[in-house]
Design a protein around this motif. Structure first.
Motif, PDB file in Angstrom:
ATOM      1  N   ASN A 310       0.864  -1.172   0.000  1.00 58.43           N
ATOM      2  CA  ASN A 310       0.000   0.000   0.000  1.00 58.43           C
ATOM      3  C   ASN A 310       0.901   1.223   0.000  1.00 58.43           C
ATOM      4  O   ASN A 310       1.879   1.273   0.766  1.00 58.43           O
ATOM      5  N   PRO A 311       0.630   2.210  -0.813  1.00 53.74           N
ATOM      6  CA  PRO A 311       1.539   3.361  -0.890  1.00 53.74           C
ATOM      7  C   PRO A 311       1.621   4.177   0.385  1.00 53.74           C
ATOM      8  O   PRO A 311       2.554   4.952   0.573  1.00 53.74           O
ATOM      9  N   ASP A 312       0.645   4.001   1.266  1.00 52.84           N
ATOM     10  CA  ASP A 312       0.620   4.824   2.475  1.00 52.84           C
ATOM     11  C   ASP A 312       1.242   4.144   3.688  1.00 52.84           C
ATOM     12  O   ASP A 312       1.312   4.730   4.759  1.00 52.84           O
ATOM     13  N   VAL A 313       1.668   2.910   3.546  1.00 52.68           N
ATOM     14  CA  VAL A 313       2.250   2.198   4.681  1.00 52.68           C
ATOM     15  C   VAL A 313       3.392   1.349   4.158  1.00 52.68           C
ATOM     16  O   VAL A 313       3.500   1.093   2.957  1.00 52.68           O
ATOM     17  N   ILE A 314       4.242   0.923   5.054  1.00 48.94           N
ATOM     18  CA  ILE A 314       5.464   0.260   4.631  1.00 48.94           C
ATOM     19  C   ILE A 314       5.187  -1.032   3.873  1.00 48.94           C
ATOM     20  O   ILE A 314       4.395  -1.864   4.277  1.00 48.94           O
ATOM     21  N   GLY A 315       5.851  -1.176   2.723  1.00 45.28           N
ATOM     22  CA  GLY A 315       5.856  -2.433   1.974  1.00 45.28           C
ATOM     23  C   GLY A 315       7.296  -2.805   1.733  1.00 45.28           C
ATOM     24  O   GLY A 315       8.164  -1.946   1.613  1.00 45.28           O
ATOM     25  N   GLY A 316       7.578  -4.077   1.650  1.00 49.00           N
ATOM     26  CA  GLY A 316       8.943  -4.500   1.409  1.00 49.00           C
ATOM     27  C   GLY A 316       9.752  -4.757   2.653  1.00 49.00           C
ATOM     28  O   GLY A 316      10.943  -5.043   2.569  1.00 49.00           O
ATOM     29  N   ALA A 317       9.142  -4.628   3.842  1.00 47.36           N
ATOM     30  CA  ALA A 317       9.840  -5.037   5.062  1.00 47.36           C
ATOM     31  C   ALA A 317      10.052  -6.549   5.002  1.00 47.36           C
ATOM     32  O   ALA A 317       9.460  -7.248   4.184  1.00 47.36           O
ATOM     33  N   TRP A 318      10.881  -7.047   5.894  1.00 46.27           N
ATOM     34  CA  TRP A 318      11.205  -8.470   5.836  1.00 46.27           C
ATOM     35  C   TRP A 318       9.995  -9.350   6.146  1.00 46.27           C
ATOM     36  O   TRP A 318       9.906 -10.470   5.681  1.00 46.27           O
ATOM     37  N   GLY A 319       9.084  -8.843   6.962  1.00 49.24           N
ATOM     38  CA  GLY A 319       7.899  -9.635   7.280  1.00 49.24           C
ATOM     39  C   GLY A 319       8.248 -10.997   7.838  1.00 49.24           C
ATOM     40  O   GLY A 319       7.686 -12.016   7.432  1.00 49.24           O
ATOM     41  N   PHE A 370      -4.070  -0.781  10.680  1.00 47.88           N
ATOM     42  CA  PHE A 370      -2.672  -0.708  11.104  1.00 47.88           C
ATOM     43  C   PHE A 370      -2.009   0.450  10.378  1.00 47.88           C
ATOM     44  O   PHE A 370      -1.985   0.499   9.149  1.00 47.88           O
ATOM     45  N   LYS A 371      -1.521   1.415  11.138  1.00 45.45           N
ATOM     46  CA  LYS A 371      -0.910   2.615  10.584  1.00 45.45           C
ATOM     47  C   LYS A 371      -1.847   3.304   9.591  1.00 45.45           C
ATOM     48  O   LYS A 371      -1.431   3.794   8.533  1.00 45.45           O
ATOM     49  N   GLY A 372      -3.121   3.292   9.937  1.00 47.85           N
ATOM     50  CA  GLY A 372      -4.113   3.996   9.140  1.00 47.85           C
ATOM     51  C   GLY A 372      -4.614   3.239   7.924  1.00 47.85           C
ATOM     52  O   GLY A 372      -5.429   3.766   7.163  1.00 47.85           O
ATOM     53  N   VAL A 373      -4.174   2.004   7.740  1.00 47.56           N
ATOM     54  CA  VAL A 373      -4.573   1.209   6.584  1.00 47.56           C
ATOM     55  C   VAL A 373      -5.335  -0.023   7.046  1.00 47.56           C
ATOM     56  O   VAL A 373      -4.947  -0.671   8.021  1.00 47.56           O
ATOM     57  N   THR A 374      -6.414  -0.345   6.362  1.00 43.61           N
ATOM     58  CA  THR A 374      -7.142  -1.578   6.665  1.00 43.61           C
ATOM     59  C   THR A 374      -6.408  -2.750   6.030  1.00 43.61           C
ATOM     60  O   THR A 374      -6.225  -2.795   4.806  1.00 43.61           O
ATOM     61  N   VAL A 375      -5.983  -3.679   6.851  1.00 44.09           N
ATOM     62  CA  VAL A 375      -5.153  -4.793   6.400  1.00 44.09           C
ATOM     63  C   VAL A 375      -6.030  -5.883   5.789  1.00 44.09           C
ATOM     64  O   VAL A 375      -7.070  -6.251   6.331  1.00 44.09           O
ATOM     65  N   GLU A 376      -5.571  -6.391   4.642  1.00 37.70           N
ATOM     66  CA  GLU A 376      -6.272  -7.463   3.939  1.00 37.70           C
ATOM     67  C   GLU A 376      -5.379  -8.686   3.874  1.00 37.70           C
ATOM     68  O   GLU A 376      -4.380  -8.692   3.150  1.00 37.70           O
ATOM     69  N   THR A 377      -5.712  -9.705   4.640  1.00 34.26           N
ATOM     70  CA  THR A 377      -4.924 -10.937   4.595  1.00 34.26           C
ATOM     71  C   THR A 377      -5.610 -12.021   3.782  1.00 34.26           C
ATOM     72  O   THR A 377      -5.105 -13.140   3.704  1.00 34.26           O
ATOM     73  N   PHE A 378      -6.764 -11.691   3.168  1.00 33.75           N
ATOM     74  CA  PHE A 378      -7.391 -12.666   2.282  1.00 33.75           C
ATOM     75  C   PHE A 378      -6.533 -12.822   1.024  1.00 33.75           C
ATOM     76  O   PHE A 378      -5.685 -11.986   0.718  1.00 33.75           O
ATOM     77  N   GLU A 379      -6.726 -13.895   0.308  1.00 35.78           N
ATOM     78  CA  GLU A 379      -5.922 -14.176  -0.883  1.00 35.78           C
ATOM     79  C   GLU A 379      -6.065 -13.033  -1.888  1.00 35.78           C
ATOM     80  O   GLU A 379      -7.169 -12.663  -2.275  1.00 35.78           O
ATOM     81  N   GLY A 380      -4.921 -12.446  -2.261  1.00 34.06           N
ATOM     82  CA  GLY A 380      -4.919 -11.299  -3.153  1.00 34.06           C
ATOM     83  C   GLY A 380      -5.019  -9.971  -2.450  1.00 34.06           C
ATOM     84  O   GLY A 380      -4.961  -8.921  -3.097  1.00 34.06           O
ATOM     85  N   GLY A 381      -5.151  -9.980  -1.113  1.00 35.13           N
ATOM     86  CA  GLY A 381      -5.252  -8.738  -0.355  1.00 35.13           C
ATOM     87  C   GLY A 381      -3.913  -8.031  -0.243  1.00 35.13           C
ATOM     88  O   GLY A 381      -2.864  -8.555  -0.634  1.00 35.13           O
ATOM     89  N   ASN A 382      -3.919  -6.817   0.341  1.00 34.09           N
ATOM     90  CA  ASN A 382      -2.699  -6.006   0.369  1.00 34.09           C
ATOM     91  C   ASN A 382      -1.596  -6.573   1.246  1.00 34.09           C
ATOM     92  O   ASN A 382      -0.454  -6.124   1.173  1.00 34.09           O
ATOM     93  N   PHE A 401       5.100  -4.603  20.041  1.00 36.86           N
ATOM     94  CA  PHE A 401       6.493  -4.179  19.831  1.00 36.86           C
ATOM     95  C   PHE A 401       6.650  -3.254  18.618  1.00 36.86           C
ATOM     96  O   PHE A 401       7.718  -2.662  18.445  1.00 36.86           O
ATOM     97  N   ILE A 402       5.655  -3.167  17.713  1.00 39.99           N
ATOM     98  CA  ILE A 402       5.811  -2.360  16.499  1.00 39.99           C
ATOM     99  C   ILE A 402       5.153  -1.002  16.720  1.00 39.99           C
ATOM    100  O   ILE A 402       3.943  -0.909  16.900  1.00 39.99           O
ATOM    101  N   ASP A 403       5.967   0.042  16.707  1.00 39.51           N
ATOM    102  CA  ASP A 403       5.493   1.391  17.005  1.00 39.51           C
ATOM    103  C   ASP A 403       4.764   1.963  15.792  1.00 39.51           C
ATOM    104  O   ASP A 403       5.370   2.207  14.746  1.00 39.51           O
ATOM    105  N   GLU A 404       3.465   2.213  15.936  1.00 37.15           N
ATOM    106  CA  GLU A 404       2.660   2.677  14.814  1.00 37.15           C
ATOM    107  C   GLU A 404       2.920   4.140  14.456  1.00 37.15           C
ATOM    108  O   GLU A 404       2.402   4.634  13.449  1.00 37.15           O
ATOM    109  N   ARG A 405       3.745   4.807  15.243  1.00 35.73           N
ATOM    110  CA  ARG A 405       4.088   6.192  14.889  1.00 35.73           C
ATOM    111  C   ARG A 405       5.045   6.251  13.710  1.00 35.73           C
ATOM    112  O   ARG A 405       5.139   7.264  13.023  1.00 35.73           O
ATOM    113  N   PHE A 406       5.797   5.158  13.477  1.00 34.57           N
ATOM    114  CA  PHE A 406       6.764   5.133  12.387  1.00 34.57           C
ATOM    115  C   PHE A 406       6.054   4.655  11.128  1.00 34.57           C
ATOM    116  O   PHE A 406       5.788   3.469  10.953  1.00 34.57           O
ATOM    117  N   LEU A 407       5.761   5.575  10.218  1.00 36.38           N
ATOM    118  CA  LEU A 407       4.899   5.268   9.083  1.00 36.38           C
ATOM    119  C   LEU A 407       5.662   4.926   7.813  1.00 36.38           C
ATOM    120  O   LEU A 407       5.267   4.048   7.060  1.00 36.38           O
TER     121      LEU A 407
END
Length: 556
Positions: A310-319, A370-382, A401-407
């Motif tokens: 999602n362009p408004d929240v972190i993508g590409g973290a190690w997850g 999460f961080k202002g974004v609705t998380v989609e964990t369904f197949e094909g979700g964000n 442990f994950i600080d939501e202030r860091f966007l």
């Protein structure tokens, strides 16, 4: 051929930033930041800095290096609980081999634990052995420094024995002329030493410090460590005959910490999520490793961060963190009933409704904001796109442990600075409830302790339970309350229940979005796990056995 003495020296060598012993070479060149060990213990200010360096040797859950203790880039990838039924880690983690039943003397996290704790012990021994000779008129400061060092040494030994069982008790600064091949002490000898050190350190430690000194050992930290060690000593792994006296001693030790609350020093933080970020005035924290931006951060916020496309929240973290359905199923309904209870009101097609509030404060799931974004964990979700190599594997991500202030990705990559909490008041309540229940059954004090903890999450009070029923509820409460804080890894082992919990498949939640936009939830097996009875203790690292063959016999 490596000599007998040299082997142990190699295993125990360390270098500190403020004290370095060396001989002059022919050029007599010294680094500009060089301070001799003699100078360190001739100046109380430098001695205090040496103590700070001892603290820095503490190994925290935010810093474990699963690719090897010397691979600094990998710090923050692995929590010990990734080897439990609560978490699935990143695909490439060596820790995954342990999940598959490959736990051996080359286990990298075991090697790191052994190495880091004995580095700390060696530093503490040096300080304890020399502090009395430091010239100063501030005798109270000297007394406190020594007590802090004794606590830190006891803490390091407590970490070693809950992982490995009996270990060598090295209590003096070693010289090259000493016999350095030290055999293992028994587990009981180690427990006796640690608890005695805790009592004596507590006598010389303050209840609290000014804000500038937060993180130092306190009287409460020493007493809480004693209570934890005695709880492990009373547990089935270490108490096969179920000596009730051990449970009573553990309960009494935990009660001594609870009594400090009456003096205004400890209490539960009102918000379960914020307690892991609140530093000043947080009365729940008993002992923690301190972090602070920009100089001292950890990469957990990047390594374990859920990757959301999602362009408004972190993508590409190690997850690298994926909670299992096994854990999710342990969270009660708001009415206090387990979801396995047919009267609980649990709806498998609306599985996250009306759950214990700690669920939403610990985990991210489909529909979480999460961080202002609705998380989609369904197949094909964000958070579950097929092109994303770090997509959620189980349907869940980490919020605790994950600080939501860091966007932004840049802000997250700079590192988190929340502290790693080793001991907090909630654990003390759980330690008391468990040990008192085992010693005398669920009397009023057991219900009082467990219900004090449950009130914070607005969970109904427990009542009318027998000892066996209460035992199961306490164990479940520990799992939920202390999730991801590296208690589950040890709790299941000390209960000798690894074959029950760790030798079964871990599960995931598969969510499909239908053509009419409704969702279908299906629990599926994610992978099989393998556990063996001899995994209850970690093997001594192979590199240490090669250096010191005396480590091989287990005296327990």
């Amino acid at each position: 051929m490596i000599t007998k003495k040299y082997k142990w020296v190699v295993a125990a060598m360390f270098i500190t930033s403020i004290a370095l012993s060396c001989k002059k070479n022919v050029l007599d060149v010294k680094p500009t930041n060089f301070v001799s060990d003699v100078a360190v213990f001739e100046d109380i200010t430098l001695t205090s800095q040496f103590l700070t360096n001892v603290y820095s040797s503490l190994l925290s859950g935010f810093e474990r290096k699963d690719w090897g203790f010397d691979q600094d880039w990998s710090a923050g990838f692995a929590l010990l609980d990734m080897a439990t039924d609560d978490i699935e880690g990143h695909n490439d983690l060596p820790l995954n081999k342990v999940q598959a039943g490959d736990l051996n003397s080359s286990f990298s996290l075991g090697t790191e634990m052994w190495r880091n704790n004995y580095i700390l012990i060696r530093k503490a021994n040096t300080l304890i052995g020399r502090i009395d000779g430091v010239p100063t008129t501030d005798t109270n400061l000297k007394t406190r420094i020594k007590a802090e060092a004794r606590f830190l040494r006891a803490f390091a030994y407590s970490e070693l024995i809950r992982a490995f069982g009996g270990v060598p008790l090295i209590l003096n600064e070693q010289l090259i002329t000493d016999d350095l091949l030290v055999p293992r002490n028994t587990y009981e000898e180690c427990v006796n030493f640690i608890t005695k050190e805790c009592d004596e350190a507590a006598a010389d430690l303050p209840f609290e410090y000014p804000a500038a000194d937060l993180g130092r050992a306190t009287k409460g930290a020493a007493l809480a460590l004693k209570a934890r060690v005695l709880l492990y000593y009373a547990s089935p792994l270490n108490n096969p005959s179920n000596d009730v006296t051990r449970w009573t001693n553990a309960a009494n030790a935990a009660k001594a910490v609870m009594d400090i609350k009456d003096q205004g020093y400890y209490n539960l933080h009102p918000d379960y999520y914020q307690l892991f970020f609140t530093k000043a005035g947080n009365k729940e924290v008993i002992f923690a490793k301190k972090f602070a931006r920009p100089g001292r951060t950890h990469q957990t916020a990047w390594m374990l961060h859920m990757s959301i496309q999602n362009p408004d929240v972190i993508g590409g973290a190690w997850g690298a963190f994926h909670a299992t359905q096994n854990l999710v199923d342990a969270y009660e309904m708001k009415n206090g009933k387990l979801i396995s209870d047919p009267t609980s009101g649990y709806d498998p097609q609306n599985p996250y409704k009306d759950r214990d509030s700690r669920f939403d404060k610990s985990l991210i799931h489909n529909g979480s904001v999460f961080k202002g974004v609705t998380v989609e964990t369904f197949e094909g979700g964000n958070a579950n796109k097929s092109t994303n190599g770090d997509r959620t594997k189980t349907g869940y991500g980490l919020r605790k442990f994950i600080d939501e202030r860091f966007l932004t990705a840049d802000d997250v990559y700079r590192g988190g600075d929340n502290d790693w909490i080793y001991m907090r008041y909630a654990e003390v309540l759980l330690n008391y409830a468990e040990s008192r229940n085992e010693a005398a059954g669920p009397d009023g004090t057991v219900f009082s302790a467990i219900n004090e903890l449950r009130r914070r999450s607005d969970q109904p009070a427990l009542s009318g339970l027998g000892q066996v029923e209460m035992r199961e509820r306490i164990r479940n409460e520990r799992r939920v309350e202390l999730s991801f804080e590296e208690h589950r890894f040890y709790d299941v082992r000390r209960w000798k229940l690894g074959m029950t919990y760790f030798n079964v498949p871990v599960k995931k939640m598969k969510i499909v979005k239908n053509a009419n936009s409704t969702l279908t939830y299906t629990v599926e097996n994610y992978e099989n796990r393998v556990y063996k009875e001899n995994f209850n203790l970690l093997p001594i690292p192979q590199m240490e056995i090669e250096r010191n063959p005396e480590l091989v016999p287990n005296p327990n």
